[in-house]
Design an enzyme around this catalytic site. Sequence first.
Site, PDB file in Angstrom:
ATOM      1  N   GLU A 254       0.869  -1.169   0.000  1.00 58.00           N
ATOM      2  CA  GLU A 254       0.000   0.000   0.000  1.00 58.00           C
ATOM      3  C   GLU A 254       0.894   1.203   0.000  1.00 58.00           C
ATOM      4  O   GLU A 254       1.596   1.462   0.971  1.00 58.00           O
ATOM      5  CB  GLU A 254      -0.779  -0.019   1.277  1.00 58.00           C
ATOM      6  CG  GLU A 254      -2.228  -0.081   0.982  1.00 58.00           C
ATOM      7  CD  GLU A 254      -2.861   0.584   2.097  1.00 58.00           C
ATOM      8  OE1 GLU A 254      -2.914   1.820   2.012  1.00 58.00           O
ATOM      9  OE2 GLU A 254      -3.205  -0.122   3.028  1.00 58.00           O
ATOM     10  N   CYS A 293      -2.527   8.370   3.933  1.00 59.67           N
ATOM     11  CA  CYS A 293      -2.347   7.750   2.618  1.00 59.67           C
ATOM     12  C   CYS A 293      -3.536   8.051   1.718  1.00 59.67           C
ATOM     13  O   CYS A 293      -3.427   8.040   0.511  1.00 59.67           O
ATOM     14  CB  CYS A 293      -2.130   6.255   2.769  1.00 59.67           C
ATOM     15  SG  CYS A 293      -3.376   5.438   3.760  1.00 59.67           S
TER      16      CYS A 293
HETATM   17  P1  NDP Z   1       9.094   4.321   4.025  1.00 63.40           P
HETATM   18  O1  NDP Z   1       8.733   3.603   2.792  1.00 63.40           O
HETATM   19  O2  NDP Z   1      10.444   4.867   4.158  1.00 63.40           O
HETATM   20  O3  NDP Z   1       8.839   3.410   5.302  1.00 63.40           O
HETATM   21  C1  NDP Z   1       7.700   2.617   5.463  1.00 63.40           C
HETATM   22  C2  NDP Z   1       8.016   1.482   6.389  1.00 63.40           C
HETATM   23  O4  NDP Z   1       9.025   0.663   5.792  1.00 63.40           O
HETATM   24  C3  NDP Z   1       8.598   1.929   7.726  1.00 63.40           C
HETATM   25  O5  NDP Z   1       8.151   1.056   8.737  1.00 63.40           O
HETATM   26  C4  NDP Z   1      10.083   1.783   7.504  1.00 63.40           C
HETATM   27  O6  NDP Z   1      10.790   1.610   8.688  1.00 63.40           O
HETATM   28  C5  NDP Z   1      10.104   0.516   6.691  1.00 63.40           C
HETATM   29  N1  NDP Z   1      11.317   0.324   5.940  1.00 63.40           N
HETATM   30  C6  NDP Z   1      12.022   1.229   5.242  1.00 63.40           C
HETATM   31  N2  NDP Z   1      13.080   0.636   4.670  1.00 63.40           N
HETATM   32  C7  NDP Z   1      13.040  -0.664   5.020  1.00 63.40           C
HETATM   33  C8  NDP Z   1      13.871  -1.781   4.759  1.00 63.40           C
HETATM   34  N3  NDP Z   1      14.959  -1.676   4.006  1.00 63.40           N
HETATM   35  N4  NDP Z   1      13.546  -2.964   5.289  1.00 63.40           N
HETATM   36  C9  NDP Z   1      12.451  -3.096   6.071  1.00 63.40           C
HETATM   37  N5  NDP Z   1      11.634  -2.066   6.354  1.00 63.40           N
HETATM   38  C10 NDP Z   1      11.920  -0.865   5.829  1.00 63.40           C
HETATM   39  O7  NDP Z   1       8.016   5.400   4.180  1.00 63.40           O
HETATM   40  P2  NDP Z   1       7.857   6.511   5.289  1.00 63.40           P
HETATM   41  O8  NDP Z   1       7.145   5.913   6.455  1.00 63.40           O
HETATM   42  O9  NDP Z   1       9.115   7.245   5.568  1.00 63.40           O
HETATM   43  O10 NDP Z   1       6.929   7.452   4.481  1.00 63.40           O
HETATM   44  C11 NDP Z   1       7.419   7.959   3.275  1.00 63.40           C
HETATM   45  C12 NDP Z   1       6.313   8.108   2.306  1.00 63.40           C
HETATM   46  O11 NDP Z   1       5.482   6.958   2.252  1.00 63.40           O
HETATM   47  C13 NDP Z   1       5.401   9.209   2.651  1.00 63.40           C
HETATM   48  O12 NDP Z   1       5.957  10.433   2.326  1.00 63.40           O
HETATM   49  C14 NDP Z   1       4.222   8.830   1.837  1.00 63.40           C
HETATM   50  O13 NDP Z   1       4.410   9.238   0.541  1.00 63.40           O
HETATM   51  C15 NDP Z   1       4.199   7.331   1.899  1.00 63.40           C
HETATM   52  N6  NDP Z   1       3.244   6.805   2.856  1.00 63.40           N
HETATM   53  C16 NDP Z   1       2.204   6.095   2.397  1.00 63.40           C
HETATM   54  C17 NDP Z   1       1.274   5.590   3.255  1.00 63.40           C
HETATM   55  C18 NDP Z   1       0.182   4.721   2.791  1.00 63.40           C
HETATM   56  O14 NDP Z   1      -0.586   4.264   3.626  1.00 63.40           O
HETATM   57  N7  NDP Z   1       0.037   4.410   1.538  1.00 63.40           N
HETATM   58  C19 NDP Z   1       1.316   5.883   4.671  1.00 63.40           C
HETATM   59  C20 NDP Z   1       2.491   6.608   5.077  1.00 63.40           C
HETATM   60  C21 NDP Z   1       3.410   7.021   4.179  1.00 63.40           C
HETATM   61  P3  NDP Z   1      11.643   2.805   9.321  1.00 63.40           P
HETATM   62  O15 NDP Z   1      10.670   3.827   9.786  1.00 63.40           O
HETATM   63  O16 NDP Z   1      12.353   2.141  10.449  1.00 63.40           O
HETATM   64  O17 NDP Z   1      12.534   3.310   8.245  1.00 63.40           O
END
Ligand code: NDP
Length: 687
Positions: A254, A293
């Site tokens: 998502e 989101c």
């Molecule tokens: P990220 O994609 O950076 O992170 C999402 C999740 O993935 C977090 O729990 C993060 O952990 C984890 N993650 C990141 N890298 C890895 C990895 N290599 N291995 C395992 N887990 C990983 O998104 P953000 O949360 O920083 O948000 C960034 C963007 O995502 C927002 O600006 C928005 O555009 C979008 N977003 C979309 C949502 C939706 O529901 N569709 C909701 C929220 C955000 P960690 O925090 O420890 O890096």
Amino acid sequence: MMLSNYLTGHWITGDGEEQQLVNAFNGDYITSISTRGLDFESILEYGRKVGNPALRKMTFQQRGNMLKALAFYLLEKKEKFYKLSTQTGATRADSWVDIEGGIGNLFSNASLRRKLPDESFALDGESISLSKGGTFSGQHILVPKEGVAVHINAFNFPVWGMLEKIAVNLLAGMPAIVKPASVTCYLTQMVVQEIIASGILPKGALQLICGSTGDLLDHVQSQDVITFTGSAVTGLKLKSLPNILANNVPFTTEADSLNCIVLGNDVEPGSADWEIFTKEVRKEMTAKAGQKCTAIRRIFVPASKMDAVKESISKSLSQTTIGNPENEAVRMGSLAGQSQRTEVKNQVSKLLASSQIIYGSLDSVQLLDADAVRGAFISPLLLMNDNPFTTEEPHNVEAFGPVSTLMPYKNMDDAIELSRKGKGSLCSTIVTGDKLIAKEYVLAAATHHGRILVLNQSCAKESTGHGSPLPMLVHGGPGRAGGGEEMGGLRGIKHYMQRVAIQGSPTMLTAITNVYQPGGEGNKSDVHLFKKYFEEIKPGDQLVTDERLITSEDINRFAELSGDHFYAHIATTDFENTMFDKQVAHGYFLISAAAGLFVDSYEKNPVLLNYGVEEFRFTKPVYPGTSIHIKFTCKEKISQDTRSDTPAETGIDIPKGIVKWYVEILDDTKELAGVGTILTMVAKKNI
Ligand code: NDP
């Protein structure tokens, strides 16, 4: 001050400090996290070996009741969560969505147990006859997968993000490992502490990783399921990991999406629907400081109404008080952290290549009771793009904050085309009172959105809103939105269960599924089935009744009694060019006559009441002079809960269940004249 992870049944801290977490609205230090040195393979193994067997052997009723108990337990603790939630920058209203919205998901999924059997597995669809003679048939069933659900969540909903997902995997019979986004994981951790302290979940059902997942994803297997919520870039990176591809590990994404709202051309300035549109845009831009989101990123407006829309939305945004989320007068809090603010500003500067800001400022924001430097605050930003067909930024660049872009459209085809330029989104709204406009938009835009809200004054008051995913509706979207689907009532549990088609004789399939399969052998018994208590009845138990002759007088009397004088039931009708040769029995009369044959005794018996009819089909006309008899077979049993606070003696809360009966009406040539399922409520013996 290290935040501990909950792993392999213990609260464990990693080595050293990998990241410091700070208060979003004032920058104060909260805690630190680390997962360094953890053995991620053994974490998965623990879930598979300890949590999975415990959950998979429970029935759906037990799992559902477990979720309900957990929901009530967490509700008691909610004020604690609200208090901590402000540190993520959330106002009370934002936290309500996160906390009580999350708990609501537990309740909703708990209620789904009523649609599921008192078994550890479920049937998927109806029995399928695969042979002319009826001795070979098929049935799909769903069994819980044998692995662990790994949920990698976003930072914006630390509570809801976890609960909406684990509610579903727990109901399905799978354990979970939750990895919340680091920046707000302290709130998730507090909720997990309470869940573990409650003792409601079996051992191994839930583990929590606060921080990096290390090499966890290198050890997932085909029976595990991964869900990811976050950025498209990370989603793509993770789902392309060689181990995930090689083992076909189910992966649901998502991702960020560019959701839109369309103002219908029928909506005039000053009208009720105009106000509804303005309010919805403001709400979606400012709730959770736009970090949703599902938030509205693109606003499509008829060109002729653009000036009036600019004015309405700007005025509405100016009435939003921004600042310290602990202050009750504040309507919009801060972003989740400084890095989110930097990211939003970067994304806005990309959008500004083809748009201009018409409300708000990138550099300043008026705050109540808060510091604009220490806190991750940003002003709501309304952008204007005059050329939505020739510029790509508004359809490609997501600023994950209170940012939205206005764009003009000429006609409905344009509006539809623009909505599709987002390349797939979680949801879209159209505000219109015009049925034709609504239908045209919904059917043409449907391929590109996971959910579409048609909003106007007839539903606005009770509408759950553009941005609220609901447990009973699917949440997810095609293309850019990740291509995933979650929740959606019973649809959701299927992600955590293996569907398998089983084939064999109807009798064998009945024995395996505990649901009578048409054509299966019936079990005859000397005791009438209405004299048996719930526990004594077994699927396949069958009663074959005596015959009853259907006469013309019966049909006439039924017509008189019911008032149903449809021409086919009148003896004197000229039947030329009709479906019948002569007077035919009412279908409802046949059901009633069937009841007269299978219902037993004037005395009280364990059958408490007739609960209803699930379906009925009439397959052959029954003419006067035909003798019918009934095959009455127990198809399935569904135990019902007892309200423990009501004593059984009152008669209101008798321990009971619903028995579904497969009713076949056969004529004197033994052909089927009607078939259906009726339901009775039957008392349990341990009354
Ligand atoms: P990220 O994609 O950076 O992170 C999402 C999740 O993935 C977090 O729990 C993060 O952990 C984890 N993650 C990141 N890298 C890895 C990895 N290599 N291995 C395992 N887990 C990983 O998104 P953000 O949360 O920083 O948000 C960034 C963007 O995502 C927002 O600006 C928005 O555009 C979008 N977003 C979309 C949502 C939706 O529901 N569709 C909701 C929220 C955000 P960690 O925090 O420890 O890096």
